[in-house]
Design a protein around this motif. Structure first.
Motif, PDB file in Angstrom:
ATOM      1  N   ASN A 341       0.835  -1.208   0.000  1.00  0.00           N
ATOM      2  CA  ASN A 341       0.000   0.000   0.000  1.00  0.00           C
ATOM      3  C   ASN A 341       0.866   1.252   0.000  1.00  0.00           C
ATOM      4  O   ASN A 341       0.553   2.249  -0.666  1.00  0.00           O
ATOM      5  CB  ASN A 341      -0.922   0.004   1.219  1.00  0.00           C
ATOM      6  CG  ASN A 341      -1.964  -1.102   1.150  1.00  0.00           C
ATOM      7  OD1 ASN A 341      -2.340  -1.523   0.062  1.00  0.00           O
ATOM      8  ND2 ASN A 341      -2.427  -1.566   2.304  1.00  0.00           N
ATOM      9  N   GLN A 342       1.976   1.205   0.755  1.00  0.00           N
ATOM     10  CA  GLN A 342       2.876   2.354   0.803  1.00  0.00           C
ATOM     11  C   GLN A 342       3.452   2.635  -0.585  1.00  0.00           C
ATOM     12  O   GLN A 342       3.562   3.791  -0.997  1.00  0.00           O
ATOM     13  CB  GLN A 342       4.016   2.096   1.794  1.00  0.00           C
ATOM     14  CG  GLN A 342       3.596   2.092   3.257  1.00  0.00           C
ATOM     15  CD  GLN A 342       4.769   1.809   4.177  1.00  0.00           C
ATOM     16  OE1 GLN A 342       5.880   1.550   3.718  1.00  0.00           O
ATOM     17  NE2 GLN A 342       4.518   1.835   5.464  1.00  0.00           N
ATOM     18  N   ILE A 343       3.835   1.574  -1.287  1.00  0.00           N
ATOM     19  CA  ILE A 343       4.401   1.749  -2.639  1.00  0.00           C
ATOM     20  C   ILE A 343       3.376   2.374  -3.566  1.00  0.00           C
ATOM     21  O   ILE A 343       3.687   3.300  -4.338  1.00  0.00           O
ATOM     22  CB  ILE A 343       4.902   0.396  -3.187  1.00  0.00           C
ATOM     23  CG1 ILE A 343       6.157  -0.045  -2.429  1.00  0.00           C
ATOM     24  CG2 ILE A 343       5.187   0.484  -4.681  1.00  0.00           C
ATOM     25  CD1 ILE A 343       6.666  -1.412  -2.815  1.00  0.00           C
ATOM     26  N   GLU A 344       2.132   1.895  -3.490  1.00  0.00           N
ATOM     27  CA  GLU A 344       1.080   2.462  -4.337  1.00  0.00           C
ATOM     28  C   GLU A 344       0.830   3.927  -4.011  1.00  0.00           C
ATOM     29  O   GLU A 344       0.718   4.774  -4.908  1.00  0.00           O
ATOM     30  CB  GLU A 344      -0.209   1.654  -4.154  1.00  0.00           C
ATOM     31  CG  GLU A 344      -0.155   0.255  -4.751  1.00  0.00           C
ATOM     32  CD  GLU A 344      -1.445  -0.501  -4.539  1.00  0.00           C
ATOM     33  OE1 GLU A 344      -2.421   0.125  -4.062  1.00  0.00           O
ATOM     34  OE2 GLU A 344      -1.490  -1.711  -4.834  1.00  0.00           O
ATOM     35  N   GLN A 345       0.749   4.229  -2.704  1.00  0.00           N
ATOM     36  CA  GLN A 345       0.499   5.622  -2.299  1.00  0.00           C
ATOM     37  C   GLN A 345       1.658   6.526  -2.698  1.00  0.00           C
ATOM     38  O   GLN A 345       1.458   7.647  -3.185  1.00  0.00           O
ATOM     39  CB  GLN A 345       0.259   5.687  -0.791  1.00  0.00           C
ATOM     40  CG  GLN A 345      -1.025   5.006  -0.336  1.00  0.00           C
ATOM     41  CD  GLN A 345      -1.137   4.940   1.176  1.00  0.00           C
ATOM     42  OE1 GLN A 345      -0.278   5.451   1.907  1.00  0.00           O
ATOM     43  NE2 GLN A 345      -2.195   4.315   1.658  1.00  0.00           N
TER      44      GLN A 345
END
Length: 555
Positions: A341-345
């Motif tokens: 999720n961090q990578i996507e955000q």
């Protein structure tokens, strides 16, 4: 404006004090006399690098002090206020260099790093060196000239900040993606460890409780024997026990109290002791009834505690810390599971910052193209004045958003010129001769200097390669610039020197094996002689004197 400079023991200068005036000041002297030495000294107070070779041989230190008037310089005043260095309407810069090469810098008496003098100097004075035409070949310098003329300081500051934000976010994203494989291996290990501890399902205070129960059950037989012995001693021995003895003592003490009232308190104390012994016997008896000699429970405790001990050794913590370690591993696993999720955000943030960066670059590019057209006309016109009647000048800007994005935007620049009729526009360095290049460089510097908000300008032999009628035009251009800005010009051309509102002469003398440079202001008569020397060389004739007077009158 630059008002005063004091130089001591700098290079070949023993001591020198100069006052400067508004308008255009020309500085002349024989070749090698040290005409640029005051500019070099001034550069030290503007943050240039210092070294021991700058100290006059035989002296302990060199010292340069420069005084600037700030009445018409709000930018410099604002900088001084921001850095808590303001001192009225004057600014004093001081630089000291020892013979060992150590250097100290001061602004208004306060010691500062040389970098602060450099930052302030950008608001005080602008120096155009004699090699500026060589710099003109470099694309970065060309872009800087255009930005200075256009006054792009705020746009460039925004561009740099957005570019840095985008690069920082992009680097962080790359690092996360690079570590993704390592995170995956770590996730598998954490999942195994957490599942193992989840199966154990250890409570926060369970281990101390298990330990206490295990100790109790393991010693059940000894506890029963000892407890029965205590009961026998307290109350259950038919022949002799503590309770019987206390009751006997209680009876005798009651008889004594009848004979002497002072025994009443002792009787009460003994009554309380009997009650305590009775309660103790009752508690021990109740405890013995509650003790469960359960081998199955003891076996369970042995197995559970062995499992806890094994996992605590595996995780390298004490059994009491195993519950906390379990919770920490659960948190680590949750954080790793959130990395996708961090990578996507972060990828979304990187794209937003990239678009903001492109928007700033687009705004900067549009402004550059507008001012480039303006400069094209002005520099072409100035080339015509400088005896390049067919000269054409063009600033070619090429926007490359995908491949050329940098803290300066996404524009690439090339200066194009045509000096002869029918000649196509080509890169400046490929077309212009040395003299033409000097004239074009000077035209650019004079025009861009008019838009720079520093109140003082120095031109250090920028007229190299120029002579005759063109030199006279250069002098007029600089004098016109000096009517609105303080201009100092080091020159060897009489046509330029004669255009100054005032003139200084640099002389070098040798005495007792030591060389000294001095700089003196010239009055009208001395200016005529100096201009005649520049016109005629070593021999001054009536003709050269007449020409010199004519130069001054024309100016």
């Amino acid at each position: 404006m630059l008002a005063h400079i004091t130089i001591q023991n700098f290079a070949i200068v023993k001591a020198l004090e100069l006052d400067f005036q508004q308008g255009m000041t020309t500085i002349t002297g024989e070749t090698g006399a040290g005409k640029s030495i005051a500019i070099d000294a001034l550069g030290l107070c503007l943050g240039d690098r210092a070294d021991a070779s700058m100290v006059r041989p035989g002296e302990e230190k060199a010292e340069i002090v420069v005084l600037f008037q700030l009445q018409n310089n709000p930018a410099a005043r604002r900088w001084l206020e921001d850095n808590e260095l303001v001192d009225g309407d004057e600014c004093i810069l001081r630089r000291v260099i020892t013979k060992e090469g150590r250097s100290r810098a001061f602004i208004n008496g306060s010691p500062v790093p040389a970098s602060q003098q450099k930052a302030l100097g950008q608001h005080l004075i602008n120096i155009h060196g004699q090699h500026a035409h060589q710099l003109l070949m470099k694309n970065d310098y060309q872009l800087t000239l255009l930005d200075q003329y256009a006054g792009h300081q705020n746009l460039l500051a925004t561009m740099r900040q957005r570019y840095q934000d985008w690069r920082a976010a992009r680097n962080e994203l790359k690092q996360l993606e690079k570590n993704k494989e390592a995170f995956e291996a770590q996730r598998q290990l954490l999942e195994y460890q957490v599942n193992e501890l989840n199966e154990l399902a250890l409570g926060e205070t369970e281990y101390p409780e298990l330990e206490a129960e295990h100790k109790r059950l393991s010693n059940c037989g000894d506890i029963a024997i000892c407890s029965q012995s205590v009961l026998q001693a307290l109350s259950e021995d038919d022949e002799n026990n503590a309770m019987q003895l206390l009751q006997f003592a209680q009876q005798k003490l009651a008889e004594l109290a009848e004979m002497d009232s002072r025994f009443n308190d002792l009787t009460q104390m003994l009554d309380e002791a009997c009650i305590q012994v009775q309660e103790t016997s009752h508690e021990i008896s109740s405890y013995m009834d509650s003790v469960d000699m359960d081998p199955a429970r003891l076996s369970y405790l042995d197995e559970r505690m062995a499992t806890i001990m094994r996992l605590s050794r595996k995780h390298q913590v004490s059994p009491e810390e195993l519950f906390t370690s379990h919770q920490s591993l659960v948190n680590d696993l949750e954080n790793l599971n959130d990395s996708d999720n961090q990578i996507e955000q972060l990828a979304a943030q990187v794209e937003l910052k990239h678009q903001a960066c492109l928007a700033a670059a687009e705004k900067l590019s549009k402004s550059r193209k507008r001012y480039a057209k303006e400069l094209d006309k002005l520099i072409s016109a100035s080339m015509h004045e400088l005896s390049m009647q067919n000269g054409k000048f063009h600033i070619a800007l090429d926007s490359q958003p995908e491949s050329h994005l940098s803290p300066l935007g996404f524009d690439s620049i090339e200066l194009l010129v045509s000096t002869n009729p029918g000649q196509p526009m080509q890169a400046l360095g490929r077309v212009a001769s040395g003299g033409e290049l000097s004239r074009i460089s000077l035209a650019i510097q004079v025009i861009t200097a008019q838009k720079v908000d520093t109140p003082s300008l120095i031109f250090d032999e920028v007229d190299v390669g120029i002579s005759g009628p063109t030199a006279a035009i250069v002098g007029k251009l600089l004098r016109k610039l000096g009517e609105s800005t303080q201009v100092m010009c080091v020159t060897h051309l009489p046509q330029v020197a004669g255009c100054g509102h005032q003139q200084m002469f640099v002389a070098k003398t040798s005495e007792k094996g030591k060389t000294t440079t001095s700089m003196i202001p010239l009055d009208t008569q001395s200016r005529v002689k100096e201009l005649a020397r520049l016109l005629g060389g070593s021999e001054i004739t009536e003709h050269t004197l007449a020409n010199a007077k004519e130069l001054l009158i024309t100016a």
